[in-house]
Design a protein around this motif. Structure first.
Motif: not given
Lengths: 238, 128
Positions: A93, A118, A124-126, A130-131, A134, A151, A154, A200, A205
């Motif tokens: 990652q 992140r 950031v493409e999360m 997950r976002q 987090n 974050d 992290s 990712y 993932l």
């Protein structure tokens, strides 16, 4: 100026056979020769692959969790008088090129602990789930911290000698991410964040926390915090 | 006084368990306090079995709960929760000990392999 030889890269890993060699080689190719993989009781060829890729391997005989692996890394660093310890994930990652960003931040701001965030870079493409997880973790952790971290979960962190000596961790599983920040503030360590890029893949993932583990992590964190004698809210003792 | 089945069975079971625990105590397999606690527990069970109404009424009087059945139930639930929480904390402590041992084993192995490598290196250098 911090030289690359002074920095030890530590990668806690559990069943990361598909990716670990790639991660270790990536770090070595960036000029960091001191790579340590803490194999947390993997049942696949993680240790073998990591060793073949050029890492030193510390092997837990049984799986204890990434928090336990991190504590092992810290104890290893203390015993070897390591000046700088960088923690990163073993699932590919984290981009090893970002290590220099953390090193630069540590020098510039003269802090003890740098967290690779992140979420500072909006690009950031999360995945949305997950976002959300987090963000929830951030709210929970930040309620026990003076600072507002973007974050808290992290795994990309750089510690100096003072942080390595001072950090007092006790949790074994994912809750160590939050515990480290809370403990760092309680020990009077100077902390800051710096933006990092993340990559990712379908593989990464599948790793990390899901909703169930998130609930358990939150419960374990609260149990650990309230199980101590002094409860700290927003960094203030009560 | 007519005895029901459980009023015969429970005290007999209690006598058996008390006998077992006394034997274990004599063999030093359990401590004095453990033996005493388990003995008192089985005496209490027998007393409640032989005198169910009087014993539970006394329990209700002592605890301030109106119904003697409820008093017994609440006491039993309270005791179970206490034991459960004790077991939980013991388990967590064991967990922590296992992690510490795992760490110690892992780091000792690294130390040993480092010493062996150093020995091999010095042997290679000392070869004529």
């Amino acid at each position: 100026m911090i030289s690359k030889e002074e920095i030890h890269i530590c990668i806690p890993a559990f069943n990361e056979e598909p990716m670990i060699a790639c991660v270790v080689r990536g770090v070595v190719n960036c000029g960091f020769s001191n790579v340590v993989v803490v194999d947390d009781g993997s049942t696949d060829g993680t240790a073998k692959r990591a060793k073949a890729a050029g890492a030193k391997v510390i092997r837990h005989p049984v799986n204890r969790g990434c928090g336990a692996a991190t504590q092992t890394a810290l104890e290893y660093a203390r015993g070897r008088n390591i000046s700088y310890l960088l923690m990163m994930d073993g699932d590919g990652q984290h981009d090893p090129e970002c290590i220099c960003k953390l090193v630069k931040k540590l020098s510039e701001k003269d802090v003890d602990l740098v967290i690779g965030s992140r979420f500072i870079l909006q690009s950031v493409e999360m995945p949305i789930k997950r976002q959300v997880y987090n963000r929830i973790a951030n709210v929970l952790t930040n309620s026990f911290c003076k600072k507002n971290y973007s974050d808290t979960q992290s795994g990309f962190r750089l510690l100096n000698r003072h942080a390595i000596e001072a950090l007092d961790l006790h949790t074994d599983r994912f809750e160590f991410c939050s515990e480290m920040l809370i403990s760092a503030e309680q020990q009077g360590l100077r902390t800051c964040e710096t933006p990092i890029a993340v990559r990712y893949s379908n593989y990464s993932l599948r790793k990390g926390q899901n909703f169930n583990t998130g609930v358990v992590t939150s419960f374990n964190l609260l149990r650990h915090i309230f199980g101590r004698k002094k409860i700290m809210f927003n960094g203030a003792a009560r | 006084m007519r005895f029901r089945v459980f009023q015969i069975f429970a005290p007999l079971l209690a006598i058996w368990f008390i006998y077992r625990i006394v034997q274990k105590f004599r063999r030093s397999e359990v401590s004095c306090s453990e033996a005493a606690t388990i003995t008192l527990f089985w005496i209490a069970i027998s007393t409640i079995a032989i005198f169910p109404d009087n014993a539970t009424r006394w329990l209700a009087l002592v605890t301030g709960i109106e119904s003697n059945v409820n008093a017994l139930l609440f006491l039993a639930i309270g005791a179970l929760l206490f034991l459960q929480s004790k077991l939980y904390f013991m388990m967590k402590k064991q967990d922590s000990i296992i992690s510490s041992l795992t760490r110690r084993i892992a780091l000792d192995k690294i130390e040993e392999s480092g010493v062996e490598m150093a020995k091999d290196l010095s042997a290679t250098h000392n070869r004529p």
